[in-house]
Scaffold this active site. Structure first.
Site, PDB file in Angstrom:
ATOM      1  CG  ASP A 170      -7.354  -3.807   4.030  1.00  9.82           C
ATOM      2  OD1 ASP A 170      -8.329  -3.651   4.775  1.00  9.82           O
ATOM      3  OD2 ASP A 170      -7.201  -3.188   2.951  1.00  9.82           O
ATOM      4  CE1 TYR A 194      -3.237  -2.789   0.097  1.00 15.00           C
ATOM      5  CE2 TYR A 194      -3.957  -2.049   2.244  1.00 15.00           C
ATOM      6  CZ  TYR A 194      -4.089  -2.891   1.161  1.00 15.00           C
ATOM      7  OH  TYR A 194      -5.094  -3.824   1.150  1.00 15.00           O
ATOM      8  CG  ASP A 231     -12.810  -5.567   6.170  1.00 15.76           C
ATOM      9  OD1 ASP A 231     -12.362  -4.974   7.171  1.00 15.76           O
ATOM     10  OD2 ASP A 231     -13.366  -4.980   5.219  1.00 15.76           O
ATOM     11  CE  LYS A 287       0.274 -17.687  -1.707  1.00 17.53           C
ATOM     12  NZ  LYS A 287      -0.584 -18.868  -1.539  1.00 17.53           N
ATOM     13  CG  ASP A 326      -3.183 -19.803   0.493  1.00 17.68           C
ATOM     14  OD1 ASP A 326      -2.396 -19.631   1.437  1.00 17.68           O
ATOM     15  OD2 ASP A 326      -2.881 -20.453  -0.524  1.00 17.68           O
TER      16      ASP A 326
END
Ligand code: NAD
Length: 359
Positions: free
Chosen positions: A242, A138, A246, A186, A218
């Site tokens: 992020d 980001y 959520d 990851k 994942d």
């Protein structure tokens, strides 16, 4: 001692829910010095920039920041994108104020166990997502278009020290809980994740009283649905955090319930932080008195806990929220037959009333 709080209500339901959070803070009987400033679309409309210098100055002068939410369809197509509320206000606020540690407690409130979309599966969720907030994809440069706009580039960079400081925070939080960290990355694909795993592994050796395991992102997304009770503290980088936070937040039934704290380093024993609900500006329900103020109110409780070391009043607020829910009061997002449907203000009033009557 006066507690100086910068209040950035922002857009959409931001001002509606922040008004309830302020009411509840005042009902604790503590004294606050609230100073308001514009941010997001409201600031853009007023002066052409979503993060005016005066707003940033106010935040720097304050002990803590209480933020509502920013953004809305009206601002989605502003050019250049750097002037859009999220890119032009939220990201620079985090960067400028060094708010690198985003703490999101996700806990099923007792009266709302039925509201989890995972019907009948578990009894509740009680975890914390610790998300790195000022690094990764980001923020890293370059972020650009090439090849006449046909190739897009977002760079992901992590430095050792950025991983060390967020991990240190995670160890502190884990010690206040079940002492278990799942570090999510990851590492089978990304070099930044391999560094992340290397550093967290080194730090786990220095902190043997906390159990650290590693999980691919994942798999974590899947495990959160399969068995959320297995998690205590999830430690992860910016983009994974992020998305996972959520996802985790929905396990409690509504985005309108979840608070967050974004913290910087402690100075003179004080932790500077920005406190905001996890949800956005909810333009679909803005101005209708339907927004759930609990996320904003619980964010105010986190502010007392982390920035003002006022655990007593933080707990009082959390108990007053539980009490209002146990009494059956519900905004539309968590309403079920047999409950009493109330507006944003009515729920804020009930929570404040409970605090005043229990003072
Ligand atoms: P959102 O969180 O605003 O809304 C998603 C859904 O949840 C909507 O149906 C909304 O009505 C509902 N909801 C959210 N908060 C609620 C509450 N307190 N009570 C009851 N229902 C609630 O997400 P979105 O629709 O994807 O985004 C809307 C705008 O908010 C966009 O401009 C987005 O960029 C912005 N946004 C801002 C922030 C922030 O300021 N930190 C975070 C996320 C999204």
């Amino acid at each position: 001692m006066a507690r100086n709080v910068a209040v950035l209500a922002g857009d959409g339901i931001g001002p509606e829910v922040i008004a309830q959070a302020i009411k509840v803070l005042e009902a604790t009987g503590s004294s606050f010095n609230f100073e308001h400033a514009l941010v997001g679309g409201a600031a853009y409309d007023d002066g052409g920039h979503p993060l005016p210098a005066a707003t940033l100055d106010l935040c720097r002068r304050s002990d803590a920041v209480l933020l509502g939410a920013v953004g809305g369809p009206k601002y989605d197509s502003i050019q250049p994108p750097e002037l859009r509320p999220e890119v032009g206000a939220l990201l620079p606020l985090r960067r400028e104020l060094s708010l690198y540690a985003n703490v999101r407690p996700v806990k099923t409130l007792k009266s709302l166990i039925k509201n989890s979309p995972l019907k009948g599966s578990r009894t509740g969720v009680d975890l914390v997502v610790m998300r790195e907030l000022t690094g990764g994809i980001y923020f890293a440069q370059p972020r650009e278009r090439r090849d006449n706009g046909n190739t897009a580039v977002d760079t992901c960079i992590y430095k050792r020290e950025e991983i060390v400081r967020i991990a240190q925070r995670a160890f502190v939080i884990a010690r206040q809980r079940r002492r278990e960290i799942v570090s999510v990355d990851k590492a089978n694909v990304l070099e930044t994740s391999r560094l992340w795993r290397e550093v967290v592994t080194e730090m786990s050796r220095l902190n043997p009283d906390v159990k650290v395991t590693h999980m691919l992102v994942d798999n974590c997304a899947m495990q959160l649905i399969r068995d959320p009770g297995q998690f205590d503290v999830i430690l992860t980088e910016n983009m994974f955090g992020d998305i996972l936070s959520d996802e985790a937040s929905m396990l409690t039934g509504s985005l309108g319930l979840l608070p967050s704290a974004s913290l910087s380093d402690s100075k003179d024993g004080k932790v500077f932080g920005l406190y905001e609900p996890v949800h956005g500006s909810a333009p679909d329900i803005a101005g209708q008195g339907r927004a759930n103020p609990i996320a904003a109110i619980l964010s105010a409780a986190l502010m007392l806990r982390y920035s003002f070391s006022d655990e007593r009043n933080a707990l009082r607020i959390e108990e007053a929220v539980d009490h209002a829910l146990a009494a059956g009061l519900r905004t539309a997002d968590i309403y079920e037959r047999g409950n009493r449907l109330v507006s944003t203000t009515e729920l804020g009033d009930a929570i404040a009333f409970k605090l005043k009557s229990a003072a």
